[in-house]
Design a protein around this motif. Sequence first.
Motif, short mmCIF file in Angstrom:
data_model
loop_
_atom_site.label_atom_id
_atom_site.label_comp_id
_atom_site.label_asym_id
_atom_site.label_seq_id
_atom_site.Cartn_x
_atom_site.Cartn_y
_atom_site.Cartn_z
N TYR A 214 1.46 12.32 4.74
CA TYR A 214 0.18 11.17 3.93
C TYR A 214 -1.01 12.54 4.16
O TYR A 214 -1.30 13.30 5.40
CB TYR A 214 -0.08 10.33 4.62
N ASP B 94 -4.30 10.74 3.99
CA ASP B 94 -5.18 9.94 4.01
C ASP B 94 -4.98 8.49 5.49
O ASP B 94 -3.86 9.25 6.08
CB ASP B 94 -5.33 8.95 2.92
N VAL C 197 -3.14 4.55 3.95
CA VAL C 197 -1.70 4.43 3.22
C VAL C 197 -0.52 4.06 4.88
O VAL C 197 0.31 3.50 4.63
CB VAL C 197 -1.07 5.35 2.16
N GLU D 72 0.09 0.64 6.51
CA GLU D 72 0.46 -0.22 5.48
C GLU D 72 1.46 -0.38 5.35
O GLU D 72 2.79 -0.67 5.21
CB GLU D 72 -0.63 0.01 3.93
N ALA D 73 2.16 1.68 4.94
CA ALA D 73 3.54 1.58 5.00
C ALA D 73 4.54 0.95 6.40
O ALA D 73 5.70 0.73 5.88
CB ALA D 73 3.84 3.00 4.75
N SER E 39 4.71 -3.07 5.92
CA SER E 39 5.38 -3.70 5.20
C SER E 39 6.78 -3.43 5.53
O SER E 39 7.24 -3.67 5.16
CB SER E 39 4.91 -2.44 3.46
N GLU F 227 7.73 -0.16 5.13
CA GLU F 227 8.47 0.32 4.51
C GLU F 227 8.74 1.76 5.45
O GLU F 227 9.77 2.78 4.71
CB GLU F 227 7.57 1.57 3.22
N ASN G 141 4.36 5.46 12.17
CA ASN G 141 3.71 6.14 11.51
C ASN G 141 3.24 7.61 12.83
O ASN G 141 2.53 6.65 14.39
CB ASN G 141 2.62 6.07 10.69
#
Length: 270
Positions: free
Chosen positions: A64, A66, A69, A72-73, A76, A78, A82
């Motif tokens: 990524y 940014d 995101v 958020e991943a 959620s 997903e 990270n």
Amino acid sequence: MKKKALALALALAAALCLTLLSACGGKQNTTLKVGASPAPHAEILEIAKEILAEQGITLEIVEYNDYIVPNEAVESGENDANYFQHITYMNNFNQEHGTHLVSVAEIHYEPFGIYAGKVADLASLPDGAQIGIPNDPTNGGRALLLLQEQGLIKLADNVGLEPTKLDIADNPHNYRIEELEAAQLPRSLDSLDIAVINGNYAIDAGLKIDDALAIESAQGTAGTAYVNVLAVKEGREKDEAIQALVKALQSQQVKDFIQKTYGGAVVAVS
């Protein structure tokens, strides 16, 4: 016929055992999906990936550019984890977005640096010089603190770790503080006099820490408040595969890679 049927059954069982190694007492057969900034995080994860592969864990690295995101991943579901942010940013993100991210390990520290744009050294900064800083609260505040350390501005007392431009109490040379998306700062150096740049984006742009006009010290507040962490959603901290990733990232093999590759721009802390 019975012998042939038995042989076929044994062959099928052996094949199934190879496919489901964990069920047959062998290695795990797990996939971890982890978001990361391209450099240095994704590069460091590539070394961890080799270590995990020996344990039957497949590490899928999702890059990524940014800072929103990838969080958020994880929230959620997903992604499983990270590795791109420092602890102060993560805590601030939770407060602002109502997310439930937690750190499972401190991995490294990236000193913030001031890099030359149109001006080659801090002593040559003209009145009204344009100084680029990140536009997110934690990194923007961190940049202002570094500018204060270098005597370029003075902040109000007791501003904490997240001062803003409104907290500048003294700016005798009327420097213009330009807030830009962190990833854009290296690409904007030609239009700025100097810029304060995150370590990961400096590395990604080919900027060397030795070329910085000034850097943070790893001693004291900066080295702890801005340590980069492996983050997961609350409740995933004790997952076996997550803990295996922690051990891989804190391994001597990864530490040696960091020291050899980044020359002080990334410092292992574990």
